[in-house]
Enzyme design. Sequence first.
Site, PDB file in Angstrom:
ATOM      1  N   CYS A   1      38.315  -3.575 -65.685  1.00 36.74           N
ATOM      2  CA  CYS A   1      37.407  -2.693 -66.248  1.00 36.74           C
ATOM      3  C   CYS A   1      36.286  -3.722 -67.085  1.00 36.74           C
ATOM      4  CB  CYS A   1      37.904  -1.692 -67.193  1.00 36.74           C
ATOM      5  SG  CYS A   1      38.459  -2.241 -68.782  1.00 36.74           S
TER       6      CYS A   1
ATOM      7  N   ASP B   1      37.873  24.756 -70.198  1.00 33.19           N
ATOM      8  CA  ASP B   1      39.213  25.606 -70.355  1.00 33.19           C
ATOM      9  C   ASP B   1      38.628  26.811 -70.796  1.00 33.19           C
ATOM     10  OD1 ASP B   1      38.374  25.044 -73.034  1.00 33.19           O
ATOM     11  OD2 ASP B   1      40.195  23.833 -73.360  1.00 33.19           O
TER      12      ASP B   1
ATOM     13  N   HIS C   1      38.299   1.009 -71.461  1.00 31.25           N
ATOM     14  CA  HIS C   1      39.601   0.724 -70.740  1.00 31.25           C
ATOM     15  C   HIS C   1      40.729   1.630 -70.463  1.00 31.25           C
ATOM     16  CE1 HIS C   1      43.258  -1.723 -69.724  1.00 31.25           C
ATOM     17  NE2 HIS C   1      43.709  -1.196 -70.829  1.00 31.25           N
TER      18      HIS C   1
ATOM     19  N   ASP D   1      44.209  16.405 -66.870  1.00 32.99           N
ATOM     20  CA  ASP D   1      43.265  16.023 -67.913  1.00 32.99           C
ATOM     21  C   ASP D   1      44.028  15.686 -69.174  1.00 32.99           C
ATOM     22  OD1 ASP D   1      43.641  18.913 -68.705  1.00 32.99           O
ATOM     23  OD2 ASP D   1      42.589  18.323 -70.495  1.00 32.99           O
TER      24      ASP D   1
ATOM     25  N   CYS E   1      38.313  -5.571 -69.913  1.00 29.29           N
ATOM     26  CA  CYS E   1      38.817  -6.248 -69.960  1.00 29.29           C
ATOM     27  C   CYS E   1      38.159  -7.644 -69.051  1.00 29.29           C
ATOM     28  CB  CYS E   1      40.085  -5.750 -68.920  1.00 29.29           C
ATOM     29  SG  CYS E   1      41.157  -4.939 -69.952  1.00 29.29           S
TER      30      CYS E   1
ATOM     31  N   CYS F   1      43.721  -5.918 -65.337  1.00 31.65           N
ATOM     32  CA  CYS F   1      42.436  -4.916 -65.262  1.00 31.65           C
ATOM     33  C   CYS F   1      41.150  -5.411 -64.815  1.00 31.65           C
ATOM     34  CB  CYS F   1      42.841  -4.064 -66.507  1.00 31.65           C
ATOM     35  SG  CYS F   1      41.497  -2.658 -66.860  1.00 31.65           S
TER      36      CYS F   1
END
Lengths: 367, 367
Positions: free
Chosen positions: B305, B93, B334, B265, B308, B303
Amino acid sequence: MSQYFSFDLQAQDGRARAGLFRTPHGDLQTPVFAPVGTQATVKSLTPSHLDEVGASLVLANTYHLYLRPGDDLIAEVGGLHEFMQWPRPILTDSGGFQVFSLGGINQIDDEGVTFKSHVDGSTHRLTPEKSIAIQENLGADIIMAFDECAEPYDRVYNQRAMQRTHAWAERCLNAKTRHDQALFGIVQGGIFPDLRAESARFIASLDFPGNAIGGLSVGETKEAMHAILEVVDPLLPEDKPRYLMGVGTPEDLINGVMRGVDIFDCVLPTRLARHKAAFTSRGRVNVSKAENARSTRPIDEACDCYTCSNFSRAYLRHLIAAKEMLASTLLSIHNIYALIRIAKEMREAIFEGQFSAYAARVLHELA
Amino acid sequence: MSQYFSFDLQAQDGRARAGLFRTPHGDLQTPVFAPVGTQATVKSLTPSHLDEVGASLVLANTYHLYLRPGDDLIAEVGGLHEFMQWPRPILTDSGGFQVFSLGGINQIDDEGVTFKSHVDGSTHRLTPEKSIAIQENLGADIIMAFDECAEPYDRVYNQRAMQRTHAWAERCLNAKTRHDQALFGIVQGGIFPDLRAESARFIASLDFPGNAIGGLSVGETKEAMHAILEVVDPLLPEDKPRYLMGVGTPEDLINGVMRGVDIFDCVLPTRLARHKAAFTSRGRVNVSKAENARSTRPIDEACDCYTCSNFSRAYLRHLIAAKEMLASTLLSIHNIYALIRIAKEMREAIFEGQFSAYAARVLHELA
């Protein structure tokens, strides 16, 4: 030893030993260094990280897990391996050391210890039987006898603590019910060679599947630690693994193996990481020093861990200055890897009959 | 757009778009969610973790990195990609938003902003030219025009801030020297449709390789945000990526894509992680709740991931209670994975012409 455990001495070089310790969760190739996961987590690392640094054995603390979240809860959700998702061997201590160092002691007697929780001030009592019951709930592969760890230079206290430790060791053996856990006895006796010899003989006589040396690295000199190891080592059975508790530095690992030790654990690599320090093959460095501000070098050019393969000292110093958690993670990865690598190199050197040369060279470089 | 950048619109479904944005550090498949690495680290995660959760774009903050460790230092050690070891695209940014929200403002004038560092209180000045110079030192693939972000409901201030933002956008274009960075313009104008339309037309006229919508998700209602997106979307060029800055939640991503946004973002997934909260396909959960104490369920059964796939709510709750860093790491993995997964699912739905049905279903489940 049993259907669950066996220890094979594969090679010896002087007093240094290379062995294979079979456990229900896999084999340990000794010498082995175990990182410490006090609260069922090696601080700032995932189990994947531990796998990547080559960890085979992880230690967890009975005192902490008993107080929070509770050993009954851990048993209910499937035991410690399942809880923390570490599929390889785990070792739990007895809680004794933490009760004496962290707990507010109310009373010690021959029966056990009453103490206050460091978490919430509540009162609890640990006995040999209770320690074993907790450790059976946790379900580690290697569990430890409940012992009393005394100030190392106080002879009168050490004599009394040793006798208690011996009585408690027998009670732990009697209390144990699970066959898929190996209970190790613990030698005490402070820095006093005669007490240590007496303790080693007694503990050896109880025929534990492994024996530990406790009450070292608690304030005594390195010379005193080495002298005690030299007293204890020949008195412990050759065909059982020997575990030096709470040790240590790269130098300590080498000096321990030189004196017959097979297993080590220590919080040092993760604690140093939180204090910005890292092991290198040339000694310890403080990564936050100004001289590292623009350094594109890794912590240790001789290291091929994830941290050293990728990150500059400049970046690590920035993470430390910015108080970013990743600093602890990356330094912990490096520091644990460094100790595990030394253990592996010692093992190879023992097989090659080159242990003395290896030890002399590495100790020289570290000095 | 140039030899370094191109944007291909691959599919459209209503206003929702699927695209491919080529950058010097690899392709971005849009819609894309970028986790935020404020201080050149996505808090508590290694670059390997980011890779594992499927991150392609990472945002870093110019304001923070200018103050510490300094953009000159980062340039000297090889630029931001090398510094933080993120080999894929990075977006920085302009520093504007943080100057206004974190810096102690001394003076704002048409030339730039004088402010005090939140780190050490020292005085600094940012101008459009200085922001571009810093971002060229950092070396991200996507860099942002220096803008003034006003309180969204203050019309007079928004009008003045928008005009300044437009003047500064032209100065940023003139200041830019590197061809391997894509400079995005920023639409401002608060919650005022006429100002937003004027700003979108002006920014579009400058022919940036990408256009951002700033000054949203800063306190206005969701309805106001959606209304502004609907004003801006048709006024921005179709053949350039659109970036909605600082957004957001799973719902925000879906509502944004529905209104023509390609890039997002937000610090939310890592910030929530440090506050014990996790996204699930049924809405947000607080993992530290007592009801999770003995739960062997993962955060989200839907999920897959790392967190998980491996860890129970009971374990995560214990890590939180014990104040262990691993809690932040596992919840961040996660939460970021959850947003990246939604972005990927939206992309697939757009290709299949099923975006409306997907959006309706997921928004319904989340509600």
